[in-house]
Design a protein around this motif. Structure first.
Motif, mmCIF file in Angstrom:
data_model
loop_
_atom_site.group_PDB
_atom_site.id
_atom_site.type_symbol
_atom_site.label_atom_id
_atom_site.label_comp_id
_atom_site.label_asym_id
_atom_site.label_seq_id
_atom_site.Cartn_x
_atom_site.Cartn_y
_atom_site.Cartn_z
ATOM 1 N N VAL A 1 5.012 10.649 1.957
ATOM 2 C CA VAL A 1 3.626 9.171 1.261
ATOM 3 C C VAL A 1 4.365 8.455 2.336
ATOM 4 O O VAL A 1 5.246 7.557 3.342
ATOM 5 C CB VAL A 1 4.898 8.930 0.135
ATOM 6 C CG1 VAL A 1 4.365 7.908 -0.183
ATOM 7 C CG2 VAL A 1 3.995 9.673 -0.781
ATOM 8 N N HIS A 2 2.923 7.131 2.803
ATOM 9 C CA HIS A 2 3.596 6.557 3.687
ATOM 10 C C HIS A 2 3.152 4.991 2.571
ATOM 11 O O HIS A 2 2.769 5.137 1.990
ATOM 12 C CB HIS A 2 1.971 6.934 4.432
ATOM 13 C CG HIS A 2 2.128 6.898 4.949
ATOM 14 N ND1 HIS A 2 2.304 7.727 6.963
ATOM 15 C CD2 HIS A 2 1.550 8.455 5.198
ATOM 16 C CE1 HIS A 2 2.015 8.700 7.288
ATOM 17 N NE2 HIS A 2 2.256 9.677 6.566
ATOM 18 N N ARG A 3 3.820 3.984 3.411
ATOM 19 C CA ARG A 3 3.410 3.037 2.626
ATOM 20 C C ARG A 3 3.537 1.660 3.389
ATOM 21 O O ARG A 3 4.878 1.102 5.312
ATOM 22 C CB ARG A 3 5.432 2.578 2.112
ATOM 23 C CG ARG A 3 5.321 3.384 0.507
ATOM 24 C CD ARG A 3 7.031 3.539 0.335
ATOM 25 N NE ARG A 3 7.507 4.229 -0.873
ATOM 26 C CZ ARG A 3 7.456 5.685 -0.928
ATOM 27 N NH1 ARG A 3 8.004 6.123 0.362
ATOM 28 N NH2 ARG A 3 7.505 6.315 -1.781
ATOM 29 N N SER B 1 -9.357 7.194 -4.548
ATOM 30 C CA SER B 1 -9.024 8.183 -3.843
ATOM 31 C C SER B 1 -9.606 8.020 -2.356
ATOM 32 O O SER B 1 -10.577 7.284 -2.461
ATOM 33 C CB SER B 1 -9.522 9.445 -4.739
ATOM 34 O OG SER B 1 -10.186 9.164 -5.791
ATOM 35 N N MET C 1 1.038 -1.133 -0.413
ATOM 36 C CA MET C 1 0.006 0.297 -0.280
ATOM 37 C C MET C 1 1.078 1.016 -0.039
ATOM 38 O O MET C 1 1.841 1.807 0.918
ATOM 39 C CB MET C 1 -0.581 0.313 1.156
ATOM 40 C CG MET C 1 -2.046 -1.078 1.112
ATOM 41 S SD MET C 1 -2.741 -1.016 2.329
ATOM 42 C CE MET C 1 -4.075 0.533 2.498
ATOM 43 N N TRP C 2 0.221 2.142 -0.500
ATOM 44 C CA TRP C 2 1.382 3.035 -0.946
ATOM 45 C C TRP C 2 0.246 4.882 -0.630
ATOM 46 O O TRP C 2 -0.579 4.545 -1.296
ATOM 47 C CB TRP C 2 2.053 3.466 -2.574
ATOM 48 C CG TRP C 2 1.957 5.272 -2.498
ATOM 49 C CD1 TRP C 2 4.227 4.810 -2.664
ATOM 50 C CD2 TRP C 2 1.947 5.695 -3.539
ATOM 51 N NE1 TRP C 2 3.960 5.993 -3.522
ATOM 52 C CE2 TRP C 2 2.794 6.383 -3.373
ATOM 53 C CE3 TRP C 2 1.220 6.069 -3.354
ATOM 54 C CZ2 TRP C 2 2.997 8.232 -3.847
ATOM 55 C CZ3 TRP C 2 0.757 7.447 -3.777
ATOM 56 C CH2 TRP C 2 1.752 8.272 -4.882
ATOM 57 N N GLU C 3 0.448 5.497 0.163
ATOM 58 C CA GLU C 3 -0.478 6.370 0.217
ATOM 59 C C GLU C 3 -0.039 7.537 0.684
ATOM 60 O O GLU C 3 1.025 8.043 1.088
ATOM 61 C CB GLU C 3 -1.260 6.250 2.349
ATOM 62 C CG GLU C 3 -3.149 7.023 1.743
ATOM 63 C CD GLU C 3 -2.222 7.547 2.989
ATOM 64 O OE1 GLU C 3 -3.301 8.885 2.821
ATOM 65 O OE2 GLU C 3 -1.560 7.794 3.302
ATOM 66 N N ILE D 1 -2.532 0.230 -4.421
ATOM 67 C CA ILE D 1 -1.816 -1.562 -3.572
ATOM 68 C C ILE D 1 -2.197 -1.986 -4.730
ATOM 69 O O ILE D 1 -2.636 -2.257 -6.008
ATOM 70 C CB ILE D 1 -4.040 -1.627 -3.091
ATOM 71 C CG1 ILE D 1 -4.229 -0.933 -2.059
ATOM 72 C CG2 ILE D 1 -3.330 -2.556 -2.279
ATOM 73 C CD1 ILE D 1 -5.170 -1.211 -1.524
ATOM 74 N N ARG E 1 -6.642 12.570 -0.153
ATOM 75 C CA ARG E 1 -6.038 11.586 -0.216
ATOM 76 C C ARG E 1 -5.374 10.956 -1.691
ATOM 77 O O ARG E 1 -6.207 10.199 -1.698
ATOM 78 C CB ARG E 1 -6.270 10.624 0.850
ATOM 79 C CG ARG E 1 -5.739 10.941 1.843
ATOM 80 C CD ARG E 1 -5.931 10.740 3.400
ATOM 81 N NE ARG E 1 -7.031 11.172 3.844
ATOM 82 C CZ ARG E 1 -7.949 9.702 4.177
ATOM 83 N NH1 ARG E 1 -7.192 8.581 5.046
ATOM 84 N NH2 ARG E 1 -9.242 9.982 4.005
ATOM 85 N N ARG F 1 -1.226 12.233 0.423
ATOM 86 C CA ARG F 1 -1.404 13.088 0.803
ATOM 87 C C ARG F 1 -1.991 14.212 0.330
ATOM 88 O O ARG F 1 -0.152 14.517 0.108
ATOM 89 C CB ARG F 1 -1.727 13.638 2.391
ATOM 90 C CG ARG F 1 -3.178 14.848 2.402
ATOM 91 C CD ARG F 1 -3.047 15.574 3.689
ATOM 92 N NE ARG F 1 -3.302 14.007 4.923
ATOM 93 C CZ ARG F 1 -5.006 13.279 5.475
ATOM 94 N NH1 ARG F 1 -5.507 15.027 5.430
ATOM 95 N NH2 ARG F 1 -4.429 12.807 6.666
ATOM 96 N N LEU G 1 -4.307 6.721 -2.734
ATOM 97 C CA LEU G 1 -3.895 5.173 -2.281
ATOM 98 C C LEU G 1 -3.673 4.176 -3.341
ATOM 99 O O LEU G 1 -4.497 3.896 -4.416
ATOM 100 C CB LEU G 1 -5.014 4.656 -1.462
ATOM 101 C CG LEU G 1 -5.138 3.722 -1.237
ATOM 102 C CD1 LEU G 1 -3.353 3.427 -0.167
ATOM 103 C CD2 LEU G 1 -6.291 3.290 -0.129
#
Length: 92
Positions: A75-77, A44, A6-8, A53, A49, A10, A51
């Protein structure tokens, strides 16, 4: 073994559509065709945000960071290992 990566991100204020376009035009082509890629889905959410996957048989290929001006925060992973899959049954 299937791994979901998962790559998210904002987006910066007012830049959600641009961030989603960057994912479609840059991030997805970069992983498309990579060994082990089974599926990719772009989503989205409120708050601008985005996302991505990706599902892999084996080690996921990392998704790059977008240009800094598109981001409202880093980015969050996360990676997850599939434990159980259940398919929806047809409604009669």
């Amino acid at each position: 073994m299937t791994v979901a990566a998962m790559w998210e991100a904002r987006a910066a204020v007012g830049r959600g559509a641009e961030l989603a376009a960057w994912v479609r035009e840059s991030a997805l082509p970069a992983v498309r065709g990579a060994a082990g890629l089974e599926r990719a889905e772009l989503l989205s959410a409120p708050g601008e945000r985005v996302l991505l996957i990706t599902w892999w048989s084996g080690e996921p290929v990392p998704v790059a960071d977008p240009p800094a001006e598109l981001l409202g925060r880093p980015v969050h992973r996360w990676s997850f290992t599939s434990e159980h899959v259940e398919r929806a049954l047809p409604v009669e």
